[in-house]
Design an enzyme around this catalytic site. Structure first.
Site, PDB file in Angstrom:
ATOM      1  N   HIS A 238      -4.948   4.233 -40.021  1.00  0.00           N
ATOM      2  CA  HIS A 238      -5.536   5.169 -39.047  1.00  0.00           C
ATOM      3  C   HIS A 238      -6.155   4.399 -37.863  1.00  0.00           C
ATOM      4  O   HIS A 238      -7.339   4.555 -37.553  1.00  0.00           O
ATOM      5  CB  HIS A 238      -6.578   6.084 -39.697  1.00  0.00           C
ATOM      6  CG  HIS A 238      -6.760   7.364 -38.926  1.00  0.00           C
ATOM      7  ND1 HIS A 238      -6.951   8.586 -39.515  1.00  0.00           N
ATOM      8  CD2 HIS A 238      -6.766   7.600 -37.578  1.00  0.00           C
ATOM      9  CE1 HIS A 238      -7.080   9.521 -38.584  1.00  0.00           C
ATOM     10  NE2 HIS A 238      -6.972   8.945 -37.387  1.00  0.00           N
TER      11      HIS A 238
ATOM     12  N   ARG B 281      -1.517  13.632 -38.256  1.00  0.00           N
ATOM     13  CA  ARG B 281      -2.356  13.867 -39.430  1.00  0.00           C
ATOM     14  C   ARG B 281      -1.443  13.889 -40.661  1.00  0.00           C
ATOM     15  O   ARG B 281      -0.342  14.439 -40.612  1.00  0.00           O
ATOM     16  CB  ARG B 281      -3.093  15.217 -39.323  1.00  0.00           C
ATOM     17  CG  ARG B 281      -4.292  15.188 -38.373  1.00  0.00           C
ATOM     18  CD  ARG B 281      -5.429  14.289 -38.872  1.00  0.00           C
ATOM     19  NE  ARG B 281      -6.593  14.286 -37.994  1.00  0.00           N
ATOM     20  CZ  ARG B 281      -6.851  13.372 -37.060  1.00  0.00           C
ATOM     21  NH1 ARG B 281      -6.000  12.381 -36.859  1.00  0.00           N
ATOM     22  NH2 ARG B 281      -7.948  13.435 -36.334  1.00  0.00           N
TER      23      ARG B 281
HETATM   24  N1  NAP Z   1      -3.937   8.410 -35.581  1.00  0.00           N
HETATM   25  C1  NAP Z   1      -4.879   8.409 -34.664  1.00  0.00           C
HETATM   26  O1  NAP Z   1      -5.534   7.389 -34.461  1.00  0.00           O
HETATM   27  C2  NAP Z   1      -5.105   9.629 -33.839  1.00  0.00           C
HETATM   28  C3  NAP Z   1      -5.936   9.545 -32.701  1.00  0.00           C
HETATM   29  C4  NAP Z   1      -6.107  10.678 -31.917  1.00  0.00           C
HETATM   30  C5  NAP Z   1      -5.463  11.869 -32.257  1.00  0.00           C
HETATM   31  N2  NAP Z   1      -4.670  11.924 -33.356  1.00  0.00           N
HETATM   32  C6  NAP Z   1      -3.969  13.181 -33.715  1.00  0.00           C
HETATM   33  O2  NAP Z   1      -3.116  13.545 -32.647  1.00  0.00           O
HETATM   34  C7  NAP Z   1      -3.136  14.960 -32.533  1.00  0.00           C
HETATM   35  C8  NAP Z   1      -2.625  15.388 -31.169  1.00  0.00           C
HETATM   36  O3  NAP Z   1      -3.600  15.082 -30.175  1.00  0.00           O
HETATM   37  P1  NAP Z   1      -3.494  15.641 -28.686  1.00  0.00           P
HETATM   38  O4  NAP Z   1      -4.703  15.216 -27.984  1.00  0.00           O
HETATM   39  O5  NAP Z   1      -2.167  15.298 -28.104  1.00  0.00           O
HETATM   40  O6  NAP Z   1      -3.530  17.218 -28.974  1.00  0.00           O
HETATM   41  P2  NAP Z   1      -3.175  18.385 -27.954  1.00  0.00           P
HETATM   42  O7  NAP Z   1      -3.392  17.962 -26.547  1.00  0.00           O
HETATM   43  O8  NAP Z   1      -3.886  19.595 -28.457  1.00  0.00           O
HETATM   44  O9  NAP Z   1      -1.605  18.576 -28.126  1.00  0.00           O
HETATM   45  C9  NAP Z   1      -1.051  19.140 -29.262  1.00  0.00           C
HETATM   46  C10 NAP Z   1       0.400  19.462 -28.980  1.00  0.00           C
HETATM   47  O10 NAP Z   1       0.960  20.001 -30.182  1.00  0.00           O
HETATM   48  C11 NAP Z   1       1.590  21.245 -29.870  1.00  0.00           C
HETATM   49  N3  NAP Z   1       1.476  22.154 -30.999  1.00  0.00           N
HETATM   50  C12 NAP Z   1       0.360  22.545 -31.634  1.00  0.00           C
HETATM   51  N4  NAP Z   1       0.675  23.429 -32.597  1.00  0.00           N
HETATM   52  C13 NAP Z   1       1.994  23.595 -32.540  1.00  0.00           C
HETATM   53  C14 NAP Z   1       2.907  24.401 -33.271  1.00  0.00           C
HETATM   54  N5  NAP Z   1       2.507  25.204 -34.237  1.00  0.00           N
HETATM   55  N6  NAP Z   1       4.213  24.322 -32.931  1.00  0.00           N
HETATM   56  C15 NAP Z   1       4.629  23.510 -31.937  1.00  0.00           C
HETATM   57  N7  NAP Z   1       3.826  22.727 -31.217  1.00  0.00           N
HETATM   58  C16 NAP Z   1       2.522  22.778 -31.522  1.00  0.00           C
HETATM   59  C17 NAP Z   1       0.856  21.786 -28.678  1.00  0.00           C
HETATM   60  O11 NAP Z   1       1.689  22.702 -27.995  1.00  0.00           O
HETATM   61  P3  NAP Z   1       1.185  23.480 -26.673  1.00  0.00           P
HETATM   62  O12 NAP Z   1       0.942  22.410 -25.652  1.00  0.00           O
HETATM   63  O13 NAP Z   1       2.303  24.358 -26.295  1.00  0.00           O
HETATM   64  O14 NAP Z   1      -0.065  24.186 -27.085  1.00  0.00           O
HETATM   65  C18 NAP Z   1       0.590  20.505 -27.878  1.00  0.00           C
HETATM   66  O15 NAP Z   1       1.702  20.186 -27.093  1.00  0.00           O
HETATM   67  C19 NAP Z   1      -4.603  15.300 -32.806  1.00  0.00           C
HETATM   68  O16 NAP Z   1      -4.753  16.647 -33.211  1.00  0.00           O
HETATM   69  C20 NAP Z   1      -4.952  14.339 -33.913  1.00  0.00           C
HETATM   70  O17 NAP Z   1      -4.696  14.952 -35.159  1.00  0.00           O
HETATM   71  C21 NAP Z   1      -4.480  10.830 -34.153  1.00  0.00           C
END
Ligand code: NAP
Length: 313
Positions: free
Chosen positions: A275, A227
């Protein structure tokens, strides 16, 4: 009969209507699915399939709501909504993950192999400088969740030494897991390519600021498909202008679409992708949503529940 409300724009409804109906039937859920514009009585709605750009912002009238199923992986547009007290799930889907793995791997390989020098070579220079092997190109992934974990595994399988930073320690083969401030500093300092895949929350807003950029190696590359708000734009521009960072490939932005005239568009060290790193595809996403509704209807715990403790707003 279960009533499912689809709260996203009409274009999305056209894309999803048939897939969702079909997926719910496959799951054995007898349901009626209506679009928000059909205005069913809110008190009779069981489930809401939601996109954060929906006009639905007040969940108070939905008194019998069993859950809201977000169509996107990112939930920063809804998780802070105090009118929503029902459970909130986010999109975790194999196709979404695969899209992100392909985008991240492609852009890592672009920078690793130095492809730009061959693609734009107007002077036709024969300059045989072979790139190092992947094993000599350390990569850091910030966020080791559904997407970051899969990208880390793919990069590790290609031979890159991968360090992953997350809140809690992970045991993923091929990935060195680090946590906390010290872990982040170590990951940034070690990597030549840094991939940001943390969600946008109160804790990650502006995470990549001037101090964090200074911790990165001179000549490092930053990829941000997470993001836009996770990065301090001015600090990034400054690091690129000074040559501290070699390049940034950005898929997400504080304002989207990225405004005309924004410096990111024309900066020689920035690549903008609009995006598209990974999109939710109706065929597979409808199955994820229907399976979760079926679980809820059977009284089983929902999958992919959102931890709203760090929600913005
Ligand atoms: N550009 C695009 O097309 C697109 C598409 C889809 C998603 N996204 C973005 O990708 C992001 C990640 O998706 P996801 O499905 O992988 O999410 P997720 O499964 O919730 O994983 C998020 C990761 O970030 C870590 N995290 C969160 N807050 C943190 C902090 N304060 N300090 C350190 N680590 C932290 C979490 O740690 P823990 O595992 O320890 O909780 C987890 O490992 C989404 O939120 C979205 O914004 C972008």
């Amino acid at each position: 009969m279960t009533l499912v409300l689809f709260a996203a724009n009409r274009d999305k409804w056209r894309e999803y209507e048939a897939s969702l109906k079909n997926a719910l039937t496959q799951e054995g859920v007898v349901a009626q699915i209506l679009h928000l514009d059909d205005a069913p009585p809110p008190g009779s709605v069981d489930w809401i399939v939601y996109a954060p750009n929906s006009t639905l912002k007040d969940f108070t009238p939905y008194t019998a709501l069993k859950g809201v199923l977000n169509l996107w992986a990112g939930v920063e547009g809804i998780e802070g909504n105090r009118t929503l007290t029902a459970p909130l799930t986010r999109m975790v889907d194999g196709d979404l993950t695969q899209g992100m793995v392909e985008w991240v791997t492609g852009h890592v390989l672009r920078h690793h192999l130095g492809m730009d020098a061959q693609i734009a070579n107007p002077e036709c220079r024969w300059d045989p400088v072979p790139p190092p092997l992947a094993r000599d190109r350390p990569v850091a992934i910030l966020g080791l969740g559904a997407l970051g974990g899969a990208c880390g595994r793919a990069l590790s399988a290609l031979g890159f030494p991968v360090t992953g930073w997350s809140r809690s320690e992970k045991a993923i083969p091929g990935i060195r897991s680090v946590t906390g401030e010290d872990g982040l500093a170590a990951a940034l300092a070690a990597a030549e390519i840094v991939v940001v895949l943390v969600p946008h929350t109160r804790s990650t807003e502006g995470l990549i600021d001037a101090a964090r950029l200074a911790q990165m190696r001179r000549g490092a590359v930053l990829l941000n498909p997470a993001r836009g708000a996770v990065i301090d734009d001015d600090a990034l521009l400054d690091a690129l202008d000074r040559g501290h960072l070699a390049h940034a490939t950005l898929d997400t932005f504080r304002t989207e679409p990225l405004p005309e005239g924004h410096r990111f568009w024309t900066h020689p060290r920035i690549t903008v992708t609009p995006h598209i790193a990974s999109v939710t595809r109706p065929a597979s996403a409808a199955c994820v949503i229907a399976a979760n509704i079926a679980r809820g209807e059977r009284g089983e715990p929902l999958l992919h529940l959102v931890d709203r403790s760090e929600a913005l707003g």
